[in-house]
Design an enzyme around this catalytic site. Structure first.
Site, short mmCIF file in Angstrom:
data_model
loop_
_atom_site.label_atom_id
_atom_site.label_comp_id
_atom_site.label_asym_id
_atom_site.label_seq_id
_atom_site.Cartn_x
_atom_site.Cartn_y
_atom_site.Cartn_z
N HIS A 1 20.44 8.07 39.33
CA HIS A 1 21.03 7.20 40.35
C HIS A 1 22.47 6.85 39.96
O HIS A 1 23.40 7.00 40.77
CB HIS A 1 20.17 5.93 40.47
CG HIS A 1 20.68 4.93 41.45
ND1 HIS A 1 19.98 4.55 42.56
CD2 HIS A 1 21.82 4.20 41.47
CE1 HIS A 1 20.66 3.64 43.23
NE2 HIS A 1 21.79 3.41 42.58
N GLU A 2 22.65 6.39 38.73
CA GLU A 2 23.99 5.95 38.29
C GLU A 2 24.93 7.14 38.10
O GLU A 2 26.11 7.05 38.45
CB GLU A 2 23.88 5.11 37.03
CG GLU A 2 23.01 3.87 37.15
CD GLU A 2 23.34 2.96 38.34
OE1 GLU A 2 24.50 2.95 38.82
OE2 GLU A 2 22.42 2.26 38.81
N HIS B 1 26.42 8.13 41.37
CA HIS B 1 27.56 7.30 41.78
C HIS B 1 28.86 7.81 41.15
O HIS B 1 29.89 7.94 41.83
CB HIS B 1 27.34 5.84 41.37
CG HIS B 1 26.41 5.09 42.25
ND1 HIS B 1 26.58 4.94 43.61
CD2 HIS B 1 25.26 4.42 41.96
CE1 HIS B 1 25.60 4.21 44.12
NE2 HIS B 1 24.78 3.89 43.14
#
Length: 161
Positions: A73-74, A77
């Site tokens: 997820h990170e 980004h």
């Protein structure tokens, strides 16, 4: 957090980046991993610093989810920022990155047990049942500055007696 846990997370980070390098046929600069408490956030991507912060207490209680969900997820980004600049945080570019590059569901919220964090909260209710609001959000309700709705039933939350 132990040195071996940090090494495992760094190994997973490298694995994710090797996949992205291969998918996009370019080499991305690897981010720095930090491990600091950050409220209720499992992880946070700092786009301009190329850094990912992971919550050590939540990691201790949800290790598998960090490897399978939080870290991808990170990383997504950071990669989306490097490829497209500023776009919606969980917009189509981020969703595509999660699905196509990392084969992960593009989930935006975790369901971790937050009780190990000992964060003070106030109990509110809706049609679904009880909801815990942070002290900051509770104070905004008391001051008449905000109202909050349940994410499921969309009813306005009210304080439990």
């Amino acid at each position: 957090m132990s040195a071996s846990d940090k090494q495992l997370l760094n190994d997973r980070l490298e694995e994710l980046y090797l996949g992205a390098d291969s998918y996009f046929r370019r080499t991305f600069v690897r981010p720095t991993l930090t491990f600091r408490r950050s409220g209720r956030h499992a992880g946070t991507a700092f786009l301009q610093q190329n850094r990912i912060n992971l919550h050590p207490v939540l990691f201790a209680h949800n290790q598998q989810a960090y490897f399978s969900d939080v870290l991808p997820h990170e990383v997504s980004h950071l990669l989306v920022y490097q490829l497209y600049g500023r776009v919606k945080p969980h917009g189509k570019e981020w969703q595509a990155m999660m699905q196509e590059v990392f084969n992960c569901a593009p989930e935006t919220r975790h369901e971790f047990d937050l009780s190990p964090l000992n964060i003070p909260s106030v109990r509110y209710r809706c049609g679904c049942g009880d909801v815990e609001l942070s002290i900051r959000r509770h104070n905004a309700v008391v001051r008449g500055q905000r109202q909050y709705q349940c994410r499921k039933c969309r009813q306005v939350l009210y304080q439990s007696a």
